[in-house]
Design an enzyme around this catalytic site. Sequence first.
Site, PDB file in Angstrom:
ATOM      1  CB  CYS A 289      -0.790  -0.013   1.254  1.00  0.00           C
ATOM      2  SG  CYS A 289      -1.745  -1.661   1.494  1.00  0.00           S
TER       3      CYS A 289
ATOM      4  CE  LYS B  13       5.884  -6.741 -17.922  1.00  0.00           C
ATOM      5  NZ  LYS B  13       6.908  -6.484 -17.245  1.00  0.00           N
TER       6      LYS B  13
ATOM      7  CD  GLU C  20       9.540  -9.276 -18.355  1.00  0.00           C
ATOM      8  OE1 GLU C  20       9.270 -10.228 -17.384  1.00  0.00           O
ATOM      9  OE2 GLU C  20       9.069  -7.994 -18.210  1.00  0.00           O
TER      10      GLU C  20
ATOM     11  CE  LYS D 106       7.025  -0.535 -10.587  1.00  0.00           C
ATOM     12  NZ  LYS D 106       7.500  -1.346 -11.882  1.00  0.00           N
TER      13      LYS D 106
ATOM     14  CG  ASN E  84       2.972  -0.806   3.026  1.00  0.00           C
ATOM     15  OD1 ASN E  84       2.219  -1.777   2.403  1.00  0.00           O
ATOM     16  ND2 ASN E  84       3.944  -0.473   2.494  1.00  0.00           N
ATOM     17  N   GLY E  85       1.441  -3.140   5.206  1.00  0.00           N
ATOM     18  CA  GLY E  85       1.927  -4.421   5.940  1.00  0.00           C
ATOM     19  C   GLY E  85       0.851  -5.242   6.191  1.00  0.00           C
TER      20      GLY E  85
ATOM     21  NE  ARG F 223       4.112   2.109  -1.693  1.00  0.00           N
ATOM     22  CZ  ARG F 223       5.335   1.305  -1.369  1.00  0.00           C
ATOM     23  NH1 ARG F 223       6.227   1.833  -2.503  1.00  0.00           N
ATOM     24  NH2 ARG F 223       5.354   0.533  -0.515  1.00  0.00           N
TER      25      ARG F 223
ATOM     26  CD1 TRP G   2      -2.743  -4.685  -5.045  1.00  0.00           C
ATOM     27  CD2 TRP G   2      -2.130  -5.874  -3.079  1.00  0.00           C
ATOM     28  NE1 TRP G   2      -2.743  -6.205  -5.185  1.00  0.00           N
ATOM     29  CE2 TRP G   2      -2.244  -6.830  -4.214  1.00  0.00           C
ATOM     30  CE3 TRP G   2      -1.695  -6.710  -1.825  1.00  0.00           C
ATOM     31  CZ2 TRP G   2      -1.917  -8.182  -4.176  1.00  0.00           C
ATOM     32  CZ3 TRP G   2      -1.411  -7.971  -1.844  1.00  0.00           C
ATOM     33  CH2 TRP G   2      -1.628  -8.774  -3.019  1.00  0.00           C
TER      34      TRP G   2
ATOM     35  CD  GLU H 296       3.181  -7.761 -14.888  1.00  0.00           C
ATOM     36  OE1 GLU H 296       4.077  -7.581 -15.922  1.00  0.00           O
ATOM     37  OE2 GLU H 296       3.261  -7.312 -13.677  1.00  0.00           O
TER      38      GLU H 296
ATOM     39  CG  HIS I 100       9.224 -32.330 -25.392  1.00  0.00           C
ATOM     40  ND1 HIS I 100       9.314 -33.393 -25.614  1.00  0.00           N
ATOM     41  CD2 HIS I 100      10.056 -31.415 -25.804  1.00  0.00           C
ATOM     42  CE1 HIS I 100      10.564 -33.502 -26.435  1.00  0.00           C
ATOM     43  NE2 HIS I 100      10.916 -32.343 -26.443  1.00  0.00           N
TER      44      HIS I 100
HETATM   45  O1  M6R Z   1      10.432  -4.759  -7.240  1.00  0.00           O
HETATM   46  P1  M6R Z   1      10.713  -6.100  -7.515  1.00  0.00           P
HETATM   47  O2  M6R Z   1      11.855  -6.289  -8.817  1.00  0.00           O
HETATM   48  O3  M6R Z   1      11.410  -7.221  -6.587  1.00  0.00           O
HETATM   49  O4  M6R Z   1       9.332  -6.696  -8.026  1.00  0.00           O
HETATM   50  C1  M6R Z   1       9.202  -8.043  -8.585  1.00  0.00           C
HETATM   51  C2  M6R Z   1       8.060  -8.449  -9.118  1.00  0.00           C
HETATM   52  O5  M6R Z   1       6.982  -8.371  -8.344  1.00  0.00           O
HETATM   53  C3  M6R Z   1       7.766  -7.695 -10.389  1.00  0.00           C
HETATM   54  O6  M6R Z   1       9.003  -7.746 -11.119  1.00  0.00           O
HETATM   55  C4  M6R Z   1       6.550  -7.846 -10.996  1.00  0.00           C
HETATM   56  O7  M6R Z   1       6.407  -9.141 -11.428  1.00  0.00           O
HETATM   57  C5  M6R Z   1       5.990  -6.999 -11.998  1.00  0.00           C
HETATM   58  N1  M6R Z   1       4.847  -6.506 -11.960  1.00  0.00           N
HETATM   59  C6  M6R Z   1       6.383  -7.450 -13.416  1.00  0.00           C
HETATM   60  O8  M6R Z   1       6.053  -6.432 -14.497  1.00  0.00           O
END
Ligand code: M6R
Length: 616
Positions: A2, A493, A489, A611, A100-101, A27, A74, A496, A512
């Site tokens: 958060c 992406k 990746e 994030k 936050n936590g 966040r 969040w 996401e 396979h």
């Molecule tokens: O801040 P970080 O690089 O440790 O974050 C790791 C993942 O949470 C982050 O890469 C996440 O997968 C992203 N949303 C990818 O786009």
Amino acid sequence: MCGIIGYIGKHIAKDILLEGLRRMEYRGYDSTGIATWEESRFSLIRSAGPLDALEEKVSREKLFGTAGIGHTRWATHGGVTERNAHPHRSSDGKIILVHNGVVENFAAIREFLCARGYTSSSETDSEVLANLIAYHYAKESHRVQCSRFLESVRRALFHVRGTYGLVVLCADFPTEMVGARSSSPLILGIGKDEYFLASDVAGFVSRTRDVIFLNDNELVHVHGDDFSIISLNREQIKAVRQAVDWDLSTVELNGYKHFMLKEIFDQPNALNNAMRGRFSADGSTAHFGGLQMSPRELRKIDRVIFCGCGTAWCACLEAEYLIERFARIPVEVEYASEFRYRNAPMDRNSLVLVVSQSGETLDTLAAMREAQRKGFRVLAITNGIGSSIAREADGGIYQHAGPEIGVASTKAFTSQLCLAAMLALYLGRLRDLSFEDGVAIAEALRQLPQQVLEVLKLNDHIRRIASRYQHCHDMLFLGRQSMFPIALEGALKLKEVSYIHAEGYASAEMKHGPIALITEECPAFFLACDGITLEKTFSNMHEIRARGAPIIAVVTDDCQIPAALVDDIIAIPRAHPSVQPILAAIPVQLFAYHMGTLRGHNVDKPRNLAKSVTVE
Ligand code: M6R
């Protein structure tokens, strides 16, 4: 997970809080809220949904208070409702806070407080903190006034198991603010006659760049025109003030429609920053100021274990290909969340390297602590200056990519790949990589920002391609060797930001099992830039072609690919194998971006994501 913010000063707090929340919205964006001190009471306004809804509500109120707190959530405990949105107030009305936590023992604390007359009105773990502090505040009534508020927070935190970044206000001390942190970031901003507490410098960077990064188990007390920092054990802390070198433009859109697009286009700049000052004078190797390990110590390393999550994990996997190929050191790649509990047998001469954009990902932080507990040296590659991971690592490399606001990581990823290539170069030159091969890699890295600019020119072409596939439901991303992490990746992406189901595979693995998914409805996106396995990749394309699926291929501009084999080609500059994956990453980012926007999604704030993931 958060974003939290607190303000005490001479200006109207609500505007400052809303601006701060806007900048930290990445966040978390399930629900939001602010509380300001208005003459003799807290005014509390909360809303489920994005910040716009809160702003609308706030605009209907007359709020002139100059102290307040805010939160963008969040959800972890309790659904996305206004009742569960922060700030949370104690049932006796004395204490109000943002958190936050995660409070792991919240059920036990709630039961304890319930028996003493404190009631809860939400399903959150955070509300019990407000009541717990209020409980201690009531018990501290014998204390001299000035320390009573701080002391009640300190005592309450002794009973908390879990993680927190907290900002607390007290109805009896409306010009004071207490903050505390344990495994969730909290930064004090020191302005002219005003103070800020926030999860991220972005929350107040428009007003001050003079900051103190709080450490775990520290509390900060802002009182009148001054502040003090103490530990949970009540020792005075002499904190280090720092100036952050961001400017406001780095956290604003500057004409771009989305941060994700802005950050994709910022990659030449981010790569230059990652490399600046890090090449040797003879141009044959790299060097890093912060590794805290001598060349002699590094030569003794016979295994590197990389840990990360999400996109950072994909960067770790690319680092495996690069370091094994150029430095000839065996590398293992672990999901940080698995590594932490797996108790993997490790060799004395292993080096652990964690990769994290934010430097706050709890799984990665926990993996790092576990490795350190076992006596291993842990280095970090992170973009999070002053972050938990940066501070607790035994050494490391800052990415200097600038703030990444889009939830989907883009420029941080390519900057991590760039640093992995530089590390492979450095470690390689400490071993068997020749002067000539070292110069070739260093030279390729220097050319890279210019070549990235060339790839970015393909933006419109990639948007047109995306428009042809925007209605698909499934997609495969395939690549061999150093293109395999980019395929993973690419799939991440796309998932996401477009919510299309996508899987990444090593191209040859497709036959396979995943080949069963191939129909005309399931396009395959090939990363076909690995020279050595190119012919094999063509064979994999034939296998898919024969089953009627459309093919998009990223190839190098010198590739003689049979035209009949693919439907759409994205040709990128041919580069040295150490940097080719970086160039190949950009089309997958642009493709995902356009798929997401064409489907009408807010790519900067994808559904259910945040994030920085500071829960396990
Ligand atoms: O801040 P970080 O690089 O440790 O974050 C790791 C993942 O949470 C982050 O890469 C996440 O997968 C992203 N949303 C990818 O786009």
